[in-house]
Enzyme design. Structure first.
Site, PDB file in Angstrom:
ATOM      1  N   LYS A 191       0.870  -1.176   0.000  1.00 29.28           N
ATOM      2  CA  LYS A 191       0.000   0.000   0.000  1.00 29.28           C
ATOM      3  C   LYS A 191       0.906   1.225   0.000  1.00 29.28           C
ATOM      4  O   LYS A 191       1.426   1.629   1.030  1.00 29.28           O
ATOM      5  CB  LYS A 191      -0.896   0.005   1.243  1.00 29.28           C
ATOM      6  CG  LYS A 191      -2.207   0.820   1.090  1.00 29.28           C
ATOM      7  CD  LYS A 191      -2.041   2.305   0.809  1.00 29.28           C
ATOM      8  CE  LYS A 191      -1.679   3.060   2.081  1.00 29.28           C
ATOM      9  NZ  LYS A 191      -1.628   4.557   1.816  1.00 29.28           N
TER      10      LYS A 191
ATOM     11  N   GLY B 294       6.409   4.849   8.776  1.00 26.26           N
ATOM     12  CA  GLY B 294       5.495   5.967   8.911  1.00 26.26           C
ATOM     13  C   GLY B 294       5.533   6.543  10.308  1.00 26.26           C
ATOM     14  O   GLY B 294       6.512   6.388  11.044  1.00 26.26           O
TER      15      GLY B 294
ATOM     16  N   THR C 139       4.512   7.234  14.336  1.00 28.00           N
ATOM     17  CA  THR C 139       4.477   6.330  15.483  1.00 28.00           C
ATOM     18  C   THR C 139       3.076   5.802  15.745  1.00 28.00           C
ATOM     19  O   THR C 139       2.897   4.614  16.045  1.00 28.00           O
ATOM     20  CB  THR C 139       5.029   7.050  16.724  1.00 28.00           C
ATOM     21  OG1 THR C 139       6.407   7.378  16.487  1.00 28.00           O
ATOM     22  CG2 THR C 139       4.944   6.161  17.949  1.00 28.00           C
ATOM     23  N   GLU C 140       2.057   6.646  15.617  1.00 22.44           N
ATOM     24  CA  GLU C 140       0.688   6.175  15.873  1.00 22.44           C
ATOM     25  C   GLU C 140       0.287   5.098  14.877  1.00 22.44           C
ATOM     26  O   GLU C 140      -0.316   4.085  15.261  1.00 22.44           O
ATOM     27  CB  GLU C 140      -0.291   7.347  15.812  1.00 22.44           C
ATOM     28  CG  GLU C 140      -0.174   8.298  16.997  1.00 22.44           C
ATOM     29  CD  GLU C 140      -1.246   9.380  16.964  1.00 22.44           C
ATOM     30  OE1 GLU C 140      -2.135   9.312  16.082  1.00 22.44           O
ATOM     31  OE2 GLU C 140      -1.195  10.288  17.816  1.00 22.44           O
TER      32      GLU C 140
ATOM     33  N   GLY D  82       2.318   3.116  13.338  1.00 25.83           N
ATOM     34  CA  GLY D  82       3.104   1.936  13.681  1.00 25.83           C
ATOM     35  C   GLY D  82       2.553   1.201  14.888  1.00 25.83           C
ATOM     36  O   GLY D  82       2.574  -0.039  14.926  1.00 25.83           O
TER      37      GLY D  82
ATOM     38  N   GLU E 206       9.371   0.904  11.048  1.00 19.28           N
ATOM     39  CA  GLU E 206      10.309   2.024  11.110  1.00 19.28           C
ATOM     40  C   GLU E 206       9.493   3.294  11.221  1.00 19.28           C
ATOM     41  O   GLU E 206       8.798   3.687  10.277  1.00 19.28           O
ATOM     42  CB  GLU E 206      11.209   2.057   9.867  1.00 19.28           C
ATOM     43  CG  GLU E 206      12.429   2.959  10.076  1.00 19.28           C
ATOM     44  CD  GLU E 206      12.674   3.916   8.940  1.00 19.28           C
ATOM     45  OE1 GLU E 206      12.336   5.110   9.102  1.00 19.28           O
ATOM     46  OE2 GLU E 206      13.197   3.480   7.910  1.00 19.28           O
TER      47      GLU E 206
ATOM     48  N   CYS F 276      13.100  10.241   8.224  1.00 14.99           N
ATOM     49  CA  CYS F 276      12.996   9.852   9.634  1.00 14.99           C
ATOM     50  C   CYS F 276      14.319  10.033  10.363  1.00 14.99           C
ATOM     51  O   CYS F 276      14.345  10.054  11.597  1.00 14.99           O
ATOM     52  CB  CYS F 276      12.536   8.400   9.743  1.00 14.99           C
ATOM     53  SG  CYS F 276      10.893   8.107   9.073  1.00 14.99           S
TER      54      CYS F 276
ATOM     55  N   GLU G 276       8.812  15.603  16.243  1.00 17.64           N
ATOM     56  CA  GLU G 276       9.254  15.476  14.861  1.00 17.64           C
ATOM     57  C   GLU G 276       8.498  16.455  13.971  1.00 17.64           C
ATOM     58  O   GLU G 276       7.272  16.510  13.995  1.00 17.64           O
ATOM     59  CB  GLU G 276       9.036  14.042  14.363  1.00 17.64           C
ATOM     60  CG  GLU G 276       9.585  13.796  12.979  1.00 17.64           C
ATOM     61  CD  GLU G 276       9.462  12.345  12.555  1.00 17.64           C
ATOM     62  OE1 GLU G 276      10.356  11.857  11.844  1.00 17.64           O
ATOM     63  OE2 GLU G 276       8.453  11.703  12.926  1.00 17.64           O
TER      64      GLU G 276
END
Length: 509
Positions: free
Chosen positions: A186, A239, A241-242, A244, A261, A295, A395
């Site tokens: 995706k 992508g 953190t949320e 992930g 990651e 990142c 970030e």
């Protein structure tokens, strides 16, 4: 429309379906998503918005391909030759891919060339791992032979971001194909074009249908449906953190492998024995390459007080000298961010910097000569940034960096580790002992000493803390695409009857 035709006519608007079973197919949902050129804001393509039903169709097609004799019955040497052939096909189409990637994500053509030309080696390296793979023979007690067999885990779901569309996807594709797994990708809704192009290239090069399927759409709908699918054996996501955390929780529900990651807030520690000009040049590269949308962006410069003022002045001057503009122009050094939404995020953090009492020394606004087109923002530097502030902790994901002073090595390490993230870190020093000492204590999955953003297909890549879990690249990634089966063989012919001679038996059940 062909890839070459699309490149020749940037005003053309392509329409793409999903890529399932070796070709483009219509989605069940007639809704289309606009894809824009971030350097101009112009519409360049429309893509399908896959539903959960479409995702299920792609996963089922990949599962069938995984079980097919054509793919599962392929011997290791034939598979390695095929993966090397894919690398050759990739290389043969690099010129077209350079231009399409630049048009789709806005990175200057020079950056795109430098990055994409390395990607065929990802496949060649993993083909080599497949050929050199050996299973273990394990010494065990008694007259037994114990050995292991590794079997490909199956279907890998891969959600890729907009910042490095091809590179980040290929980090996963290479071990998937070399191991004998299959994948459903995706891509980011912002940058799907080179992903779709590469699927066509690989199909034409002989990759069996269904081994590489693509579902396009939005993260909260299509991406969520892929992570939710119960028939995935591994989830790979690069992508936020949320996202992930959600993908990881779904992988846990289905006992799938996960490589995640996620975000980063890379500290760069600069000691006074390092050449100041080189420190500034590395700082600009680490902070502004890819418009800071990486990142591992060098977003927190932690600089010794003895050189602090000179470093700040040098970095501010360097940032102001960077040429911003059309990414297809070879003289351009900084392109746009991916969208107006992302530009407004960067500008919001400029406001936060002012509110938090930091000192803006470069950038912080939209370039006047580019205000009427694209999503450009100036490379931005804040100095005198305190560790408790938002611009030190959060970030930004844009051409934005901060500078904070330190006095002692211990203070530098404390500042570097004062973050919920732990993807990468960088150290600038000519003191060898100090370099290794600090590298051992900094909390990060990747550490560069006197460099930045250097990677290699043999070197593991991934983070700690909120920056994710698992590793890409290297044997660590390749090996995570297998289940390990232990086979125990009784080599003796001694009669066995537990219930006849229970007391005389000696074994570990």
């Amino acid at each position: 429309m062909s890839l070459a035709d699309a490149i020749k006519s940037k005003s053309s608007v392509e329409t793409h379906g999903l890529y399932i079973g070796g070709g483009e197919v219509a989605a069940s949902n007639p809704e289309l998503i606009d894809v824009l050129n971030p350097a101009t804001g112009q519409l360049i393509a429309r893509i399908a918005h896959a539903t959960a039903e479409d995702v299920d169709r792609a996963v089922r097609n990949s599962r069938a391909a995984f079980r097919s004799k054509e793919w599962s019955g392929m011997d290791i040497r034939t598979r390695a030759r095929l993966v090397n052939k894919l690398a050759d096909a990739f290389e043969a189409n690099l010129e077209e891919l350079y231009h399409l990637e630049t048009m789709n994500n806005g990175r200057p053509l020079n950056e795109t060339r430098a990055q994409l030309r390395r990607l065929p080696d990802f496949f060649r390296y993993n083909a080599g791992l497949a050929l050199s793979r050996r299973d273990a023979v394990i010494p065990v007690e008694g007259d037994y032979l114990n050995y292991t067999r590794r079997t490909p885990i199956g279907v890998v779901g891969n959600c890729t971001p907009f910042n490095h569309p091809l590179m980040i996807m290929c980090k996963s594709l290479a071990p998937v194909f070399a191991s004998g797994c299959v994948t459903v990708v995706k891509p980011s809704e912002y940058t799907p074009l080179t992903t779709l192009a590469l699927a066509r290239i690989f199909t034409e090069a002989g990759l069996p249908d269904g081994v590489f399927n693509i579902v396009t759409g939005l993260g909260p709908t299509t991406g969520k449906a892929l992570c939710d699918h119960p028939d995935l054996n591994k989830i790979v996501l690069t992508g936020g953190t949320e996202a992930g955390q959600y993908a990881g929780s779904q992988a846990g529900r289905h006992f799938a492998h996960a490589t995640l990651e996620l975000g980063g807030k890379t500290p760069v520690i600069v000691f006074p024995d390092f050449d100041l000009e080189q420190a500034v040049n590395y700082a600009a590269f680490g902070a502004f390459i890819g418009a800071g949308q990486t990142c591992v962006c060098g977003s927190r410069h932690i600089v010794h007080r003895d050189i602090y003022d000179d470093f700040v002045a040098g970095l501010a001057a360097k940032a102001k000298s960077i040429r911003i503009g059309d990414p297809t122009d070879p003289s351009t050094q900084l392109g746009p961010v991916i969208s107006e939404r992302q530009r407004q995020r960067v500008l919001k953090y400029v406001q936060f910097g002012h509110e938090d009492g930091a000192r803006l020394v470069a950038g912080g606004k939209i370039p006047e000569n580019l205000a009427d087109r694209g999503f450009f923002v100036e490379p931005t530097v804040f100095a005198d940034v305190k560790p408790e502030t938002r611009i030190f902790q959060e970030e930004v994901f844009g051409p934005f960096t901060s500078v904070t002073p330190f006095s002692t090595e211990e203070e530098a390490i404390e500042l570097a580790n004062n973050s919920p993230f732990g993807l990468a870190a960088a150290i600038r020093t000519r003191d060898i002992a100090r370099a290794h000492r600090v590298a051992a204590r900094v909390e990060a999955g990747i550490v560069w000493i006197n460099d930045h953003h250097r990677l290699d297909p043999a070197s593991p890549w991934g983070g700690v803390k909120l920056s994710g879990a698992g590793r890409e690249f290297g044997p660590e990634s390749f090996d995570d695409h297998f289940d390990v089966k232990s086979v125990m063989v009784n080599l003796g012919d001694k009669p066995f009857d537990w219930y006849q001679d229970t007391a005389g038996q000696s074994r570990l059940n």
